[in-house]
Design an enzyme around this catalytic site. Structure first.
Site, mmCIF file in Angstrom:
data_model
loop_
_atom_site.group_PDB
_atom_site.id
_atom_site.type_symbol
_atom_site.label_atom_id
_atom_site.label_comp_id
_atom_site.label_asym_id
_atom_site.label_seq_id
_atom_site.Cartn_x
_atom_site.Cartn_y
_atom_site.Cartn_z
ATOM 1 N N SER A 44 0.813 -1.217 0.000
ATOM 2 C CA SER A 44 0.000 0.000 0.000
ATOM 3 C C SER A 44 0.845 1.265 0.000
ATOM 4 O O SER A 44 0.513 2.243 -0.662
ATOM 5 C CB SER A 44 -0.948 0.003 1.206
ATOM 6 O OG SER A 44 -1.776 -1.125 1.202
ATOM 7 N N HIS A 74 0.897 4.555 4.559
ATOM 8 C CA HIS A 74 0.255 5.158 3.396
ATOM 9 C C HIS A 74 0.699 6.607 3.213
ATOM 10 O O HIS A 74 1.057 7.029 2.103
ATOM 11 C CB HIS A 74 -1.266 5.093 3.555
ATOM 12 C CG HIS A 74 -1.800 3.698 3.553
ATOM 13 N ND1 HIS A 74 -3.148 3.416 3.686
ATOM 14 C CD2 HIS A 74 -1.181 2.497 3.427
ATOM 15 C CE1 HIS A 74 -3.325 2.104 3.633
ATOM 16 N NE2 HIS A 74 -2.155 1.535 3.494
#
Length: 402
Positions: free
Chosen positions: A306, A357
Site C-alpha cells: 500500500s 500510506h
C-alpha cells in the site's frame, strides 16, 4: 478592408489563443449564407468538467436580448451541469461603441440571474472599438482560462493592423488551421501519456508480489512471512532490509487483491509517463518511505504494497506539477478520486497502517519531482532529492528513539 473582416480575424485569433494557452478545441461550426460574422464555438474537458466557450458577435443586441440568450443557456445547461459539471462562457463581442453602463449591465446579468452559482453559464462583454474587456466573471465556467492574452488582443484591436493574409482568410481556412492546432495539442498530451507504451515493469512487480504471496501461503510455519514483516524492534537491531521487504508481502487474499488491482491501474499510468527505470525507482523508494514513517510512529508489525501504491499516486500528483494541463485533461480526476477513497479507508478501517500510506504518498511525490518526466527535465532535480534524504534521515532517527 472591412470592419467585418477585422472582427472575424479577432474572433478566430481569440480562439487560437484559447487553444494554444488553455487547451480548448474548436468545435464544428455552423455556416449560413449571408450570416456575416459567425460565432466561434470551443470546448475543453478538464478533470471532471466540460466548458464551452462561444465567441458571439453582438452588434445590434440589446441588454434584454442578451438576458434572453443567457436564460436559454441556463435552461440548456441546467440539467447537464448538475449531473456532469457542464459550464458555458459567452463572450459578447461588439465592434461598435457600447457605453460603460451597458458593459456593466451585461456583467450584472450573469450575477442577477444567479447562473454563476446554480448553472455555470457566465458572460463577458468586449468593446472592440475602445479596446475594453468588460468585467471578467468568476466561477467554474472561467476557471483555468488565461485572461491576459485575451485582454491584450482586445486592447490592441482599435489601433492594430492585421496582415492581409489573416484578413482575407476564409472561415474554412481558419477552421482548418485551428483544427490542426487543436490536434497538435491533443497529440502532445497523448505523447506524454504514452498510452500505447508497454508496461513490463508493472507486470514484473505484479508477478513478483503474487509469487512471494503464494510461497508464503505454502509455508505453514509462517517463517517465510515473518522474514518480510516491518518489525520496529528488529529494524532497531540492524535488520534494515525490513524497510523494503514488506512492500512485497501480504497477509490475505483480499489484501493482495486490492493492492494488485491498484498497482495494475496506477502502475500502468505511472510507468508510461515516467518510463520503466524512473517508475521502479519511484515504487521502491516510495515503499521505503512508507516503511520509514511507519517505523517512526507505528509500534506494530506491518506489511503490504500500500505504501508503494500511495507512492504511485504521489508520483502522478508530481506529474501534475510537471504538466498541469496534460494531467487535468487525462488522469487528474481519477487520481484525486482514488486518493480520496484510499485516504478515507486508511483512517476508518481498523488495522490499516495509515502511517505507511502517508509516508508512501510523500515519498512518491518527492521522488516523482526529483526524477522528473522524460521530455520535461533531462536531469534529476537535486532539491527534491535532498528533501527525500532529509525525510528518510528524520523518520529513521525518530524510529530509533521510539
Amino acid at each position: 478592408m472591412s470592419e467585418q473582416q477585422r472582427v472575424s480575424t479577432f474572433l478566430y485569433g481569440t480562439a487560437q489563443s484559447l487553444i494554444a494557452h488553455d487547451d480548448f478545441t474548436i468545435l464544428p461550426q455552423e455556416h449560413h449564407e449571408g450570416q456575416g460574422v459567425a460565432p466561434v464555438l470551443l470546448a475543453r474537458r478538464q478533470f471532471n468538467s466540460l466548458v464551452y466557450i462561444r465567441l458571439l458577435p453582438a452588434d445590434g443586441l440589446s441588454v434584454e436580448q442578451i438576458r434572453v440568450i443567457m436564460k436559454n443557456d441556463a435552461e440548456n445547461f441546467g440539467d447537464r451541469q448538475r449531473s456532469q459539471n457542464v459550464y458555458s462562457l459567452t463572450m459578447f463581442i461588439f465592434s461598435q461603441w457600447r457605453s460603460d453602463e451597458n458593459m456593466r449591465e451585461i456583467a450584472r446579468a450573469t450575477h442577477y440571474l444567479g447562473y454563476l452559482k446554480s448553472i455555470g453559464a457566465a458572460a463577458v462583454a468586449i468593446d472592440l472599438s475602445r479596446g475594453v474587456l468588460g468585467e471578467w466573471p468568476t466561477g467554474p465556467a472561467v476557471k483555468g482560462i488565461t485572461v491576459q492574452p485575451i485582454r491584450e488582443l482586445v486592447a490592441n484591436y482599435p489601433n492594430g493592423n492585421y496582415p492581409d493574409e489573416l484578413l482575407w482568410r476564409t472561415k474554412h481556412q481558419w477552421e482548418d488551421q485551428l483544427v490542426e492546432l487543436s490536434n497538435r495539442r491533443q497529440e502532445r498530451v497523448e505523447s506524454v501519456m504514452n498510452m500505447g507504451g508497454k508496461t513490463w515493469a508493472t507486470y514484473g512487480l505484479l508477478a513478483l508480489t503474487v509469487l512471494i504471496f503464494l510461497i508464503a501461503r505454502m509455508d505453514s510455519s509462517q517463517l517465510f512471512l515473518s522474514k518480510g514483516l516491518m518489525v520496529p524492534e528488529l529494524i532497531r537491531e540492524g535488520e534494515l532490509f525490513r524497510l523494503l521487504t514488506p512492500v512485497f508481502f501480504h497477509y490475505e487474499v483480499s489484501h493482495i487483491f486490492f493492492n494488485m488491482w491498484s498497482l495494475w491501474v496506477l502502475g500502468k499510468y505511472a510507468e508510461r509517463i515516467y518510463g520503466a527505470g524512473r517508475y521502479l525507482v519511484v515504487y521502491v523508494l516510495a515503499g521505503i518511505a512508507g516503511c520509514l514513517l511507519s517505523f517512526a510512529f507505528n509500534d506494530n508489525p506491518s506489511l503490504g504494497a500500500s505504501g508503494a501504491i500511495f507512492g504511485l499516486m504521489g508520483a502522478l500528483l508530481a506529474f501534475g506539477r510537471h504538466d498541469r494541463k496534460a494531467f487535468s485533461m487525462t488522469i487528474g480526476s481519477s487520481v484525486y478520486y482514488m486518493l480520496a477513497i484510499n485516504l478515507v479507508m486508511s483512517f476508518t478501517i481498523p488495522r490499516i497502517d495509515y502511517w505507511g500510506h502517508l509516508g508512501g504518498l510523500a515519498g512518491g511525490f518527492l521522488i516523482g519531482m526529483m526524477v522528473g518526466v522524460p521530455g520535461y527535465r533531462s536531469k534529476p532535480n537535486r532539491l527534491w532529492g535532498l528533501g527525500f534524504v532529509a525525510y528518510a534521515i528524520l523518520t529513521y532517527v525518530i524510529g530509533l528513539q521510539a
